[in-house]
Write a protein that holds these residues in place. Structure first.
Motif, PDB file in Angstrom:
ATOM      1  N   ARG A  72       0.834  -1.209   0.000  1.00 16.33           N
ATOM      2  CA  ARG A  72       0.000   0.000   0.000  1.00 16.33           C
ATOM      3  C   ARG A  72       0.865   1.254   0.000  1.00 16.33           C
ATOM      4  N   ALA A  73       2.033   1.198   0.629  1.00 17.36           N
ATOM      5  CA  ALA A  73       2.965   2.311   0.568  1.00 17.36           C
ATOM      6  C   ALA A  73       3.466   2.518  -0.859  1.00 17.36           C
ATOM      7  N   LEU A  74       3.684   1.410  -1.570  1.00 14.77           N
ATOM      8  CA  LEU A  74       4.079   1.526  -2.977  1.00 14.77           C
ATOM      9  C   LEU A  74       2.967   2.157  -3.808  1.00 14.77           C
ATOM     10  N   ALA A  75       1.712   1.822  -3.470  1.00 12.88           N
ATOM     11  CA  ALA A  75       0.585   2.422  -4.188  1.00 12.88           C
ATOM     12  C   ALA A  75       0.523   3.925  -3.941  1.00 12.88           C
ATOM     13  N   ARG A 304      10.472   4.435  12.910  1.00 18.19           N
ATOM     14  CA  ARG A 304      10.576   4.740  11.487  1.00 18.19           C
ATOM     15  C   ARG A 304       9.439   5.659  11.059  1.00 18.19           C
ATOM     16  N   ALA A 305       8.227   5.383  11.503  1.00 11.77           N
ATOM     17  CA  ALA A 305       7.081   6.213  11.116  1.00 11.77           C
ATOM     18  C   ALA A 305       7.257   7.647  11.591  1.00 11.77           C
ATOM     19  N   ALA A 306       7.732   7.825  12.822  1.00  9.89           N
ATOM     20  CA  ALA A 306       7.913   9.175  13.364  1.00  9.89           C
ATOM     21  C   ALA A 306       8.985   9.936  12.588  1.00  9.89           C
ATOM     22  N   LEU A 307      10.096   9.266  12.256  1.00 11.64           N
ATOM     23  CA  LEU A 307      11.173   9.932  11.529  1.00 11.64           C
ATOM     24  C   LEU A 307      10.727  10.294  10.121  1.00 11.64           C
ATOM     25  N   ALA A 308      10.079   9.354   9.419  1.00 16.24           N
ATOM     26  CA  ALA A 308       9.611   9.637   8.058  1.00 16.24           C
ATOM     27  C   ALA A 308       8.571  10.749   8.068  1.00 16.24           C
ATOM     28  N   GLY A 309       7.657  10.715   9.035  1.00 17.15           N
ATOM     29  CA  GLY A 309       6.636  11.753   9.114  1.00 17.15           C
ATOM     30  C   GLY A 309       7.223  13.132   9.386  1.00 17.15           C
ATOM     31  N   THR A 310       8.235  13.188  10.250  1.00 17.34           N
ATOM     32  CA  THR A 310       8.881  14.466  10.547  1.00 17.34           C
ATOM     33  C   THR A 310       9.607  15.011   9.326  1.00 17.34           C
ATOM     34  N   LEU A 336       7.414   8.138   1.392  1.00 18.71           N
ATOM     35  CA  LEU A 336       6.201   7.345   1.603  1.00 18.71           C
ATOM     36  C   LEU A 336       6.481   5.842   1.737  1.00 18.71           C
ATOM     37  N   PRO A 337       7.398   5.249   0.946  1.00 19.02           N
ATOM     38  CA  PRO A 337       7.644   3.807   1.114  1.00 19.02           C
ATOM     39  C   PRO A 337       8.181   3.420   2.484  1.00 19.02           C
ATOM     40  N   PHE A 338       8.694   4.373   3.249  1.00 15.89           N
ATOM     41  CA  PHE A 338       9.234   4.050   4.570  1.00 15.89           C
ATOM     42  C   PHE A 338       8.148   3.933   5.643  1.00 15.89           C
ATOM     43  N   LEU A 339       6.946   4.388   5.362  1.00 17.25           N
ATOM     44  CA  LEU A 339       5.889   4.318   6.367  1.00 17.25           C
ATOM     45  C   LEU A 339       5.471   2.866   6.567  1.00 17.25           C
ATOM     46  N   PRO A 340       5.442   2.379   7.811  1.00 10.58           N
ATOM     47  CA  PRO A 340       5.205   0.954   8.077  1.00 10.58           C
ATOM     48  C   PRO A 340       3.740   0.568   7.946  1.00 10.58           C
ATOM     49  N   PRO A 341       3.450  -0.739   8.016  1.00  8.75           N
ATOM     50  CA  PRO A 341       2.087  -1.227   7.761  1.00  8.75           C
ATOM     51  C   PRO A 341       1.009  -0.628   8.652  1.00  8.75           C
ATOM     52  N   PHE A 342       1.294  -0.371   9.931  1.00  5.38           N
ATOM     53  CA  PHE A 342       0.207   0.096  10.795  1.00  5.38           C
ATOM     54  C   PHE A 342      -0.324   1.451  10.343  1.00  5.38           C
TER      55      PHE A 342
END
Length: 545
Positions: A72-75, A304-310, A336-342
């Motif tokens: 879904r991140a790839l999408a 990872r989500a926090a770092l990518a989001g920041t 965007l591809p770094f955002l994890p499944p949750f």
């Protein structure tokens, strides 16, 4: 670690392994008739402790969790990438004649002289604006197909070919964002960008929220996903290393210097508070994010989500405060591809009710058009043909990954470039040295003045009236980031390019003001940050008739 062969990694953020029942546990479950069953009062036997997965399985699961990308991140990456392509085309179209035709600042003879290989560009086949316009339209159609995921791989390949041709037509207006854009599109071409949230996925009846993912744990992992991650990390790591080699960034002074450069101001650039403490905090904060960027791969889950989001938030703020073209949008898309499944679980749960009717309608339309339903349980499909293509793509990605890593370490000076490489290109001339090791120390402005037949003066870039005798204090920034890049690479010694630029400014001034221009003069104005010392260099002048 192949993309569709490992079914042992867990879903979500937790690692899990499927360990089959052993012969011993099977024997415990069935007892011999001759054995006594024991007293009814005896406590039930304790369950045997779960078998620990072997180290190889744990390593494979850990690597998959860090190098795998949720489909879904790839999408989302695909959709955002297509949106950036469309925005880039729209921004470039404002100056289509100026930058991509023979009537502009770089006619094809000058292009061939400066970059002989650029003659293979589709945009170099003709110097007419209508041909360039048709190519822009074709690129837009391909980007729309990529966005909706229709024939995704073909759409991505066509978009990459047209993007490369467009960039080759005028290398003098490119920046780091353009380099990152084609690299992301190239790496994405090797990934299953159409596996979810796409017309292709609907045709396969495998895209409804809540249905089984194309991979056992919803992740696409292998050399191709590692290549996409490496493209992004190379930017951050290289920029961090070069910044740390300078003085302004470790001293906390860089961001303040950048915002004193008026030619870089975006829509809100002038509204940034002139607070040394705040700007020093921004300097250290951005430097800390760059240094922490390897955690995008080394960490997982919420870190990872926090770092990518920041990082995404920081890049989007740059789009509002700095005139840097599509760089900010491209950089945000790359994360965007770094955002994890949750993260995607939450997004799907929120948007699923809204998109379900449109998806059903799309299925009916595709069915009426004979789209058919093709059951696929894996991204790489069934049959030896697709499996072979997957292995070839993995091999290509592995080769590109090694090349990228080698180029990056050579560019940072960790190892020297072999003579065969240095003879072709210098790895140290990287596009990832943005504002590094030091930010620019001069405010680079321009005086572009056209004189009409009535003796009036107008600004040749903006079209508004100006004083007859313009002083250096009247110098201005640039209409767009690409005009700024063009003038930053324009030297008075390059007489042919200067003359082509002046000829184009004659037409631009007439078009903007409605009055025919008789002559035009262009000078660059450099104002030292801090001291205010000013240096004026005349690039050239020309009669327009």
């Amino acid at each position: 670690m192949a993309d569709h062969r490992d079914a042992r990694a867990g879903s979500g953020d937790d690692d899990a392994w499927s360990v089959g029942d052993t012969a011993e546990s099977a024997g415990d479950a069935t007892s011999s008739p001759s054995e006594p069953s024991g007293s009814p009062d005896d406590p039930p036997p304790a369950d045997p402790p779960p078998a620990d997965p072997p180290p190889s399985d744990r390593l494979r699961a850990a690597l998959r969790r860090r190098l795998g990308i949720d489909v879904r991140a790839l999408a989302a990456f695909r959709i955002a990438l297509a949106a950036v392509l469309l925005v880039d085309l729209a921004l470039r179209a404002r100056n289509l004649t100026a930058f991509y035709t023979d009537a502009g600042v770089l006619p094809r003879p000058l292009l061939a002289e400066a970059y002989p290989l650029a003659r293979v560009s589709l945009y170099a086949l003709s110097g007419e604006a209508r041909v360039a316009g048709l190519l822009f339209l074709a690129a837009a159609v391909a980007a729309v197909a990529l966005a909706v995921g229709y024939r995704t791989r073909i759409a991505a390949a066509v978009s990459l070919a047209l993007l490369a041709s467009l960039q080759a037509r005028n290398p003098f207006v490119l920046n780091a964002g353009d380099t990152l854009l084609w690299q992301l599109l190239g790496a994405g071409l090797l990934c299953p960008l159409g596996a979810r949230w796409s017309v292709d996925a609907v045709r396969r009846r495998g895209d409804a929220p809540g249905t089984r993912s194309p991979t056992p744990d919803g992740r696409f992992a292998g050399p191709r996903s590692a290549l996409l991650f490496a493209v992004v990390l190379a930017v951050y790591v290289s920029n961090a290393v070069v910044k740390l080699r300078g003085e302004a960034w470790p001293a906390g002074e860089a961001v303040e210097t950048v915002f004193r450069l008026t030619y870089l101001h975006g829509p809100l650039g002038g509204a940034v508070p002139e607070s040394p403490a705040l700007l020093a905090a921004a300097t250290y904060g951005w430097l800390a994010l760059l240094v922490a960027s390897p955690l995008l791969v080394a960490a997982a889950g919420r870190i990872r989500a926090a770092l990518a989001g920041t990082l995404i938030t920081a890049h989007l703020s740059m789009a509002l405060t700095l005139q840097i073209g599509v760089f900010a949008a491209v950089s945000a898309t790359a994360l965007l591809p770094f955002l994890p499944p949750f993260v995607w679980d939450r997004i799907e749960s929120l948007v699923a009710p809204a998109i379900r009717p449109s998806r059903s309608a799309a299925e009916r339309v595709l069915s009426s058009l004979g789209g058919g339903s093709v059951a696929t349980g894996r991204i790489s499909g069934l049959g030896p043909g697709r499996a072979t293509r997957g292995r070839v793509a993995d091999a290509v990605a592995a080769l590109l990954l090694v090349s990228l890593l080698a180029w990056t370490v050579m560019g940072l000076g960790v190892v020297g470039a072999p003579d065969s490489v240095a003879a072709v290109s210098d790895p140290t001339e990287s596009d990832w040295d943005m504002f590094a090791p030091e930010p620019p120390s001069t405010d680079d402005l321009v005086l572009a003045t056209a004189t009409t037949a009535d003796g009036d003066r107008i600004d040749a870039l903006y079209g508004d009236p100006v004083a007859t005798d313009r002083s250096p204090s009247d110098a201005r920034g640039y209409p767009t980031a690409r005009w700024r890049k063009h003038f930053s690479l324009l030297s008075a010694a390059d007489a042919d390019r200067v003359d082509a630029t002046l000829a184009r400014l004659c037409d631009r001034a007439a078009g903007l003001s409605g009055a025919e221009a008789e002559s035009v003069t262009v000078s660059s104005v450099e104002v030292a940050v801090g001291s205010g010392d000013t240096r004026v260099v005349e690039l050239g002048s020309r009669e327009c008739r």
